[in-house]
Design an enzyme around this catalytic site. Structure first.
Site, mmCIF file in Angstrom:
data_model
loop_
_atom_site.group_PDB
_atom_site.id
_atom_site.type_symbol
_atom_site.label_atom_id
_atom_site.label_comp_id
_atom_site.label_asym_id
_atom_site.label_seq_id
_atom_site.Cartn_x
_atom_site.Cartn_y
_atom_site.Cartn_z
ATOM 1 N N GLY A 79 -0.634 -17.217 -6.097
ATOM 2 C CA GLY A 79 -1.170 -17.442 -4.953
ATOM 3 C C GLY A 79 -0.106 -17.878 -3.696
ATOM 4 N NE ARG A 80 1.020 -14.997 1.193
ATOM 5 C CZ ARG A 80 2.016 -14.809 1.352
ATOM 6 N NH1 ARG A 80 3.031 -14.206 0.588
ATOM 7 N NH2 ARG A 80 2.818 -14.933 2.662
ATOM 8 C CG ASP A 98 -2.635 -15.893 5.052
ATOM 9 O OD1 ASP A 98 -4.045 -15.414 5.153
ATOM 10 O OD2 ASP A 98 -1.816 -15.355 4.257
ATOM 11 C CD GLU A 134 -5.493 -15.268 -14.057
ATOM 12 O OE1 GLU A 134 -4.743 -14.740 -13.387
ATOM 13 O OE2 GLU A 134 -6.060 -16.690 -14.119
ATOM 14 C CG HIS A 185 -24.394 16.282 -2.679
ATOM 15 N ND1 HIS A 185 -24.337 15.515 -3.758
ATOM 16 C CD2 HIS A 185 -24.177 17.736 -3.014
ATOM 17 C CE1 HIS A 185 -23.968 16.450 -4.988
ATOM 18 N NE2 HIS A 185 -24.231 17.756 -4.524
ATOM 19 C CE LYS A 245 -2.154 -2.688 -0.621
ATOM 20 N NZ LYS A 245 -2.380 -4.032 -0.514
ATOM 21 C CB VAL A 257 -5.307 -9.864 -5.017
ATOM 22 C CG1 VAL A 257 -5.258 -8.457 -4.106
ATOM 23 C CG2 VAL A 257 -6.924 -9.984 -4.972
ATOM 24 C CB ILE A 258 -0.385 -10.826 -5.017
ATOM 25 C CG1 ILE A 258 -0.873 -10.655 -3.579
ATOM 26 C CG2 ILE A 258 1.134 -10.448 -4.945
ATOM 27 C CD1 ILE A 258 -0.336 -12.018 -2.861
ATOM 28 N N GLY A 270 0.320 -14.392 -13.278
ATOM 29 C CA GLY A 270 -0.975 -14.431 -12.094
ATOM 30 C C GLY A 270 -1.633 -13.019 -12.348
HETATM 31 P P1 FAD Z 1 1.089 -13.665 8.916
HETATM 32 O O1 FAD Z 1 0.776 -12.512 8.563
HETATM 33 O O2 FAD Z 1 1.783 -14.479 7.522
HETATM 34 O O3 FAD Z 1 1.851 -14.195 10.130
HETATM 35 C C1 FAD Z 1 2.425 -15.467 10.351
HETATM 36 C C2 FAD Z 1 3.676 -15.200 11.465
HETATM 37 O O4 FAD Z 1 3.813 -16.394 11.928
HETATM 38 C C3 FAD Z 1 4.945 -14.795 10.461
HETATM 39 O O5 FAD Z 1 5.431 -13.490 11.142
HETATM 40 C C4 FAD Z 1 5.911 -15.814 10.783
HETATM 41 O O6 FAD Z 1 6.971 -15.547 10.919
HETATM 42 C C5 FAD Z 1 5.414 -16.522 12.019
HETATM 43 N N1 FAD Z 1 5.472 -18.079 11.930
HETATM 44 C C6 FAD Z 1 5.413 -18.818 11.075
HETATM 45 N N2 FAD Z 1 5.645 -20.229 11.634
HETATM 46 C C7 FAD Z 1 6.074 -19.995 12.702
HETATM 47 C C8 FAD Z 1 6.683 -20.724 13.784
HETATM 48 N N3 FAD Z 1 6.754 -22.241 13.506
HETATM 49 N N4 FAD Z 1 7.187 -20.482 15.121
HETATM 50 C C9 FAD Z 1 6.959 -18.967 15.189
HETATM 51 N N5 FAD Z 1 6.544 -18.138 14.315
HETATM 52 C C10 FAD Z 1 5.925 -18.493 13.323
HETATM 53 N N6 FAD Z 1 -4.303 -8.924 2.841
HETATM 54 C C11 FAD Z 1 -5.106 -7.963 3.044
HETATM 55 O O7 FAD Z 1 -6.328 -8.221 3.755
HETATM 56 N N7 FAD Z 1 -5.255 -6.632 2.392
HETATM 57 C C12 FAD Z 1 -3.851 -6.475 1.499
HETATM 58 O O8 FAD Z 1 -3.968 -5.275 0.759
HETATM 59 C C13 FAD Z 1 -3.122 -7.475 1.343
HETATM 60 N N8 FAD Z 1 -2.192 -7.320 0.583
HETATM 61 C C14 FAD Z 1 -1.051 -8.264 0.387
HETATM 62 C C15 FAD Z 1 -0.066 -7.826 -0.346
HETATM 63 C C16 FAD Z 1 0.986 -8.918 -0.693
HETATM 64 C C17 FAD Z 1 2.012 -8.758 -1.489
HETATM 65 C C18 FAD Z 1 0.934 -10.200 0.026
HETATM 66 C C19 FAD Z 1 1.902 -11.208 -0.011
HETATM 67 C C20 FAD Z 1 -0.268 -10.516 0.964
HETATM 68 C C21 FAD Z 1 -1.292 -9.558 1.201
HETATM 69 N N9 FAD Z 1 -2.373 -9.761 2.006
HETATM 70 C C22 FAD Z 1 -3.347 -8.782 2.133
HETATM 71 C C23 FAD Z 1 -2.580 -10.992 2.574
HETATM 72 C C24 FAD Z 1 -2.194 -10.881 4.151
HETATM 73 O O9 FAD Z 1 -0.932 -10.330 4.255
HETATM 74 C C25 FAD Z 1 -2.525 -12.034 4.856
HETATM 75 O O10 FAD Z 1 -3.390 -12.614 4.894
HETATM 76 C C26 FAD Z 1 -2.180 -11.859 6.372
HETATM 77 O O11 FAD Z 1 -0.917 -11.629 6.761
HETATM 78 C C27 FAD Z 1 -2.199 -13.291 7.088
HETATM 79 O O12 FAD Z 1 -2.135 -13.171 8.503
HETATM 80 P P2 FAD Z 1 -1.828 -14.306 9.282
HETATM 81 O O13 FAD Z 1 -1.656 -13.779 10.588
HETATM 82 O O14 FAD Z 1 -2.425 -15.632 9.194
HETATM 83 O O15 FAD Z 1 -0.150 -14.750 8.806
#
Ligand code: FAD
Length: 448
Positions: A266-267, A306, A198, A433, A55, A178-179, A175
């Site tokens: 994707g992820r 995620d 795509e 408005h 962003k 979104v990303i 792809g």
């Molecule tokens: P994460 O944010 O991935 O956090 C997981 C954490 O767990 C990490 O810090 C990792 O280091 C830690 N971890 C993993 N395994 C272990 C372990 N075994 N022990 C200790 N720590 C661990 N979403 C939106 O809603 N809006 C957006 O605009 C948006 N833009 C995005 C742009 C990009 C380029 C990307 C890649 C993603 C985007 N997303 C967006 C998606 C969003 O980033 C994720 O959906 C979100 O971060 C998921 O949150 P989370 O807490 O599940 O995981």
């Protein structure tokens, strides 16, 4: 020797992304003992490699586009010279500042730095230390997926892209989700020649088809080339070091040449070690299996965000964490957006989904071109499309492409989550408005 008292808490949270740190901070603020385990940077993907850095770059892209049209608004700026190194430095400064904020809000938690793994008895180990709690929340996030094609290692991921200090002259983006679209939109503003490839017939597969098509045509006008319905089969390195993306097009094998390739397909979930031994099931796609309360197959252990693959969005992760802790939240009404120029956003059902589910629906539309605020801003392209139940007139879905779509869609999310009708938006609620929200109201008034 481990200090048993130190290692026993009310809640263990693994992962300090939005699924983990927000709930950890809130629970600690309410007086509970919380252990928050993170192996990398606080803030997770969202803050460090996702939502926030992208962003920041979207904001830079928008500044470039605004500057390029400044003369139309009565400001003569001279030549506009985008400087990616400065945009990247600004991005890093914003991220670092927010990371400090996350450290501050989680200061009441016992923050443990290291890699968490499950032991068979359901306790959690980090190195030699063992942690236990009646409730464990797994929020370990995801990592970029890659296509299983020869030469895939020649492409960069979104993680790699965000480490760059300068941009290539040309990039092929694999792809059109979104990303991929956000990066394509950013790069185009910085003058990069972008080609998006795509696999599906249209970009943004989960979005409304009309919105996706319109967005593609609007981004195309900014010199982004789109190739749809194309299956990438290989990535090759050319003798001059450039890349060649080979794909199966409508007429057979074709190729796009570019300085770099961004893989945005994707992820994949990231999961801690030891899940199977602890009785925590993972499905064939690597997602931790959860029920509607986000509980895994081991009672007391929850998986949010995620890593459960339900909806890979930051706000979905935070909302699921609240549900795991007992909150009553409509997880079926989660807005999603793509922050390219212009934005697109959606919430609820698309017409395609309504048809597939046999749900009766009608649609109504309004265009930004008829809106005074949009015209004044010089961003009058786009539309709002509502999907509603013809009998009850309840709003079922809202799809927007146009300025500030991501903010505008929240009104529709509120209406859907509270079972409101199109008439609530169109008649009951007075909209200020001139505001962009009047386009949502106009679309609701078109519902007959
Ligand atoms: P994460 O944010 O991935 O956090 C997981 C954490 O767990 C990490 O810090 C990792 O280091 C830690 N971890 C993993 N395994 C272990 C372990 N075994 N022990 C200790 N720590 C661990 N979403 C939106 O809603 N809006 C957006 O605009 C948006 N833009 C995005 C742009 C990009 C380029 C990307 C890649 C993603 C985007 N997303 C967006 C998606 C969003 O980033 C994720 O959906 C979100 O971060 C998921 O949150 P989370 O807490 O599940 O995981």
């Amino acid at each position: 020797m481990p200090d048993t008292d130190m290692n026993t808490s009310d809640l263990i949270v693994i992962g300090a992304g939005p699924g983990g740190y927000e709930i950890a901070a809130r629970q600690a603020a309410e007086g509970r003992a919380v252990t928050l385990i993170e192996r990398a940077d606080l803030g997770g993907t969202c803050l460090n490699r996702g939502c926030i850095p992208t962003k920041c770059l979207c904001a830079s892209a928008s500044a470039i586009l605004q500057a390029a049209s400044a003369a139309d608004f009565g400001v003569e700026l001279g030549e506009v010279r985008p400087d990616y190194a400065r945009a990247a430095a600004r991005m890093r400064a914003v991220v670092a500042g927010l990371r400090d904020d996350v450290a501050a809000v989680t200061s009441k938690c016992n923050v443990v730095r290291g890699e968490a793994r499950f032991l068979p008895d359901g306790t959690v180990a980090v190195g030699d230390e063992v942690y236990s709690a009646p409730k464990v929340l797994i929020a370990t996030g995801s990592k970029p997926a890659t296509l299983p094609v020869p030469g895939a290692e020649l492409a960069i991921t979104s993680d790699d892209f965000l480490c760059l200090d300068s941009l290539p002259q040309s990039v092929a983006v694999i792809g059109g989700g979104v990303i991929g679209l956000e990066f394509a939109s950013i790069m185009a503003a910085f003058g990069v020649q972008v080609t998006v490839i795509e696999y599906c017939k249209e970009i943004l597969p989960p979005f409304d088809r009309e919105v996706a098509k319109r967005l593609r045509s609007m981004i195309s006008r900014r010199s982004v080339k789109f190739i749809v319905g194309a299956a990438v089969t290989a990535i090759e390195e050319m003798p001059d070091g450039r890349r060649r993306v080979v794909y199966q097009g409508k007429k057979g094998p074709e190729a796009v040449e570019a300085d770099a390739v961004l893989m945005a397909v994707g992820r994949r979930p990231v999961i801690p070690e030891g899940l199977a031994e602890a009785g925590i099931e993972v499905d064939a796609r690597g997602r931790i299996v959860t029920d509607d309360t986000m509980q895994t197959t081991r009672p007391g252990v929850y998986a949010v965000g995620d890593c459960n693959g339900r909806m890979m969005l930051a706000h979905a992760a935070s909302a699921q964490a609240e549900v795991a802790l007992g909150a009553d939240i409509r997880l079926d009404v989660i807005p999603s957006a793509v922050f390219c120029e212009p934005e697109a956003a959606m919430v609820g059902l698309t017409t395609e989904q309504a048809e597939a589910q046999g749900i009766a629906y009608k649609t109504s539309k309004a265009m930004f071109a008829a809106n005074g605020k949009a015209r004044a801003m010089g961003h009058a392209d786009g539309l709002v499309k509502l999907v509603y139940d013809p009998e009850t007139r309840r709003l079922l879905g809202c799809h927007i492409v146009g300025p500030h779509a991501a903010d505008l869609v929240t009104e529709a999310a509120m209406a859907i989550a509270t079972d409101s009708t199109v008439d609530t938006i169109g008649t009951t609620v007075v909209h200020g408005h001139p505001t962009l929200s009047e386009v949502v109201k106009s679309a609701a008034r078109q519902a007959r």
